[in-house]
Design an enzyme around this catalytic site. Structure first.
Site, PDB file in Angstrom:
ATOM      1  CG  HIS A 167       2.355   3.126   0.892  1.00 57.78           C
ATOM      2  ND1 HIS A 167       1.941   2.237  -0.059  1.00 57.78           N
ATOM      3  CD2 HIS A 167       3.263   2.459   1.669  1.00 57.78           C
ATOM      4  CE1 HIS A 167       2.554   1.079   0.109  1.00 57.78           C
ATOM      5  NE2 HIS A 167       3.354   1.180   1.152  1.00 57.78           N
ATOM      6  CG  HIS A 217       3.090   6.692  -5.062  1.00 53.83           C
ATOM      7  ND1 HIS A 217       1.980   6.517  -5.850  1.00 53.83           N
ATOM      8  CD2 HIS A 217       3.067   5.688  -4.151  1.00 53.83           C
ATOM      9  CE1 HIS A 217       1.304   5.458  -5.424  1.00 53.83           C
ATOM     10  NE2 HIS A 217       1.948   4.941  -4.397  1.00 53.83           N
TER      11      HIS A 217
END
Length: 397
Positions: free
Chosen positions: A167, A214
């Site tokens: 991302h 994350h």
């Protein structure tokens, strides 16, 4: 080197993910967690909050045992949470969407159909290369995604590894490649373009920490990969595009190289969505590049505008026609995906001798890679050829 590894340990610490989430308004729903979790696990969880390191992350990145995760603490379920800042909640959920498949399959075609195919081609090449690097590194490095005490707001890609954040890679290369492609070609204020690109990158990157997918280290590495590739690879983009559009061998080289990269992708020892997602990225990129080669060889100009200016972009006429073109193109892409998926899956499963109705069969490498590559190469080709239909029905600016 000791300082480097200690810095990595510090940035990988999942408690810092939890701290960022709490700073942005997420709180543990203690009543639910207390009722659902066994007392022994709660004791482990309370002990976890008082320690700097999470037992479910590598016990020192330097050591050989770094891939043996979660031996001391394996949570039975996610920690329930409550939202206390809905503005940040929706902002970061939106930022997370900017790095998902639904965004790619809408934004990238929109640029081709309504802005400028030149910008779209440059952006797509950078996106395909960096996303492949990021996906492959995930399955080679095999470092975990955040676990409790971090809250989990998403679960789809939980089976994938965490480092680097793809991302964050996409959130870096898409806006900055658009800016680099458009600057000089159009009258764009550089300061405004940089502001939008940096804001886009920050929003996507921080959203991945907010949703608990994350760590800070994952995101920093993702941004760094995108930045390094743009800095080192962008000066050669013109040469790459010239060869791609001009050489008679480029379609064969593109198709074969992209297919082989997908087929020999370093997949993990358990099934995850990374290989399938990577094949879709490679195939769509190959389809777009081959379609662009066809258009260039026959000297067909499918650019939507003779001259794109700020007055055009901010006009109601532009957005009305952009919506019409997008609906037409979206219907074409959906039909192409549906038809080619069904045909390719049938042919491949019959050739291999397995049932297409069994999930295990569709997950086999010789099935998944081939049928997905055929399907999404067709989708990529349809992105380039859809303007023919738009022109035929009179949907032009």
């Amino acid at each position: 080197m000791d300082r480097f590894w200690s810095t990595c340990d510090y940035l990988l610490d999942f408690n810092k993910v939890r701290s960022f989430q709490e700073l942005c308004g997420l709180r543990a729903d203690k009543s639910v967690n207390t009722q659902q979790q066994p007392a022994t696990e709660l004791q482990q969880y309370d002990k976890l909050l008082t320690k700097r390191k999470n037992p479910c992350q590598p016990d020192g990145l330097r050591f050989e045992g770094k891939k043996e995760y979660c031996k001391d603490y394996v949570p039975t379920e996610h920690i329930s949470y409550t939202v206390h800042n809905w503005l940040l909640y929706y902002l970061f959920r939106f930022g997370s969407v900017l790095g998902q498949e639904i965004f790619y399959i809408t934004f990238i075609p929109f640029v081709f159909w309504n802005i400028d195919p030149y910008i779209g081609r440059k952006m797509l090449v950078v996106w395909v290369v960096t996303m492949y690097i990021g996906q492959a590194l995930k399955d080679l490095i095999r470092w975990p995604r955040p676990t409790p005490p971090a809250f989990k707001l998403e679960t789809r890609v939980q089976a994938e590894y965490g480092l680097p954040s793809t991302h964050a890679i996409a959130g870096t290369v898409l806006p900055f490649s658009m800016l680099l492609s458009a600057y000089g070609r159009y009258d764009i204020p550089l300061a405004l373009g940089l502001f939008v690109a940096v804001l886009w990158c920050l929003l996507v990157s921080l959203s991945r920490i907010y949703v608990g997918m994350h760590s800070f280290l994952d995101v920093i590495c993702g941004v760094a990969i995108g930045a390094v590739y743009l800095a080192g690879g962008w000066p050669f983009m013109g040469m790459v595009e010239d060869y791609t559009l001009s050489s008679k061998y480029s379609p064969w080289l593109i198709m074969m190289s992209h297919f082989l990269l997908g087929y020999f992708y370093p997949a993990p020892d358990h099934y995850s969505t990374t290989r399938g997602d990577t094949v879709m990225i490679l195939a769509s990129g190959a389809g777009v590049q081959c379609g662009s080669w066809i258009i260039h060889q026959y000297q067909i100009d499918l650019s939507p505008h003779d001259q794109l200016t700020s007055e055009v972009i901010f006009s109601s006429t532009f957005w009305m026609m952009a919506c019409i073109r997008f609906l037409i193109g979206g219907f074409i892409l959906a039909m192409a995906r549906s038809v080619f998926k069904e045909v390719a899956l049938n042919i491949v499963c019959q050739a291999v001798g397995v049932s297409k109705h069994k999930q295990e069969s569709r997950r086999r490498r010789d099935v998944e890679v081939v049928y997905k590559f055929i399907t999404y190469a067709a989708v990529g080709l349809a992105i380039i050829l859809a303007p023919f239909v738009m022109k035929f029905v009179g949907a032009e600016f």
